[in-house]
Design an enzyme around this catalytic site. Sequence first.
Site, short mmCIF file in Angstrom:
data_model
loop_
_atom_site.label_atom_id
_atom_site.label_comp_id
_atom_site.label_asym_id
_atom_site.label_seq_id
_atom_site.Cartn_x
_atom_site.Cartn_y
_atom_site.Cartn_z
N CYS A 7 0.82 -1.21 0.00
CA CYS A 7 0.00 0.00 0.00
C CYS A 7 0.86 1.26 0.00
O CYS A 7 1.48 1.58 -1.01
CB CYS A 7 -0.98 -0.03 1.17
SG CYS A 7 -2.40 1.07 0.95
N HIS A 62 -3.09 -5.96 2.44
CA HIS A 62 -2.94 -5.95 3.89
C HIS A 62 -3.49 -7.28 4.43
O HIS A 62 -3.75 -8.21 3.70
CB HIS A 62 -3.77 -4.82 4.50
CG HIS A 62 -3.32 -3.44 4.14
ND1 HIS A 62 -2.16 -2.88 4.61
CD2 HIS A 62 -3.91 -2.48 3.37
CE1 HIS A 62 -2.05 -1.64 4.17
NE2 HIS A 62 -3.09 -1.37 3.40
#
Length: 245
Positions: free
Chosen positions: A95, A195
């Site tokens: 990310c 994630h």
Amino acid sequence: MYNLTIAHLYPEQMNIYGDRGNIITLRQRCAWREITTTLIPVMPGSSIDWQSVDLAFFGGGQDSGQALIAADFVEHQAEPLRRAAETGMVLLAICGGYQLLGHYFLTHTGEKLPGIGLLDVHTVGSTQRLIGNLLIEANWGTGRQTLVGFENHSGGTFLGKGVKPLGKVLAGHGNNGKDGSEGAVWQNVIGCYMHGSLLPKNPHFADHLLELALQRRYGSSTILSPLDDQLELAAHSTMVERLQR
């Protein structure tokens, strides 16, 4: 006995949605095999001998966290990290960390955060969030394999010609919600939006990263001994089945 040196980039500022679990997973899977690990936290202003690092991890963070460390990353770490990556150091970025490996991240407010250009990608923010569980089909080693994770990002990342995607989106949004790609790969550098944290849910991918690191340090014949991943893979398969319904 093998030893791996693992660097954790900005663990205080870039640790969201359980990303620290990736470090725990890497070290535990080494410990089960009696491979020792040395962990180096990379803090703002740190001076790091990147050539001694075998595997690095760069987690995600909110835009405010990225803004706090972006300039430091470019100024203090970009060039030595780049040289290590060019010689095969393994790097997993998720990310916000993934975005800062690219050329830039243009936020939805118009702020342009510089990246280091290690990956040929750029990111453009929007007011729409791409959020939810993510399933991709990736291709490495012995062939096609699935990866599961959780994504939550407002930035859309677009790949240039210098990288290939980590995988094809089967469920979720991926890089930008438009072209069906997720992540980017160049040499042993991998960026993605997964994630969750990623590696506990995907032990086969954790071992892939560890083997790359061991082979760079100790030679191409270095192979990990197998572990009993029955529970981990059962959880992984449950998520795959749920997302493919």
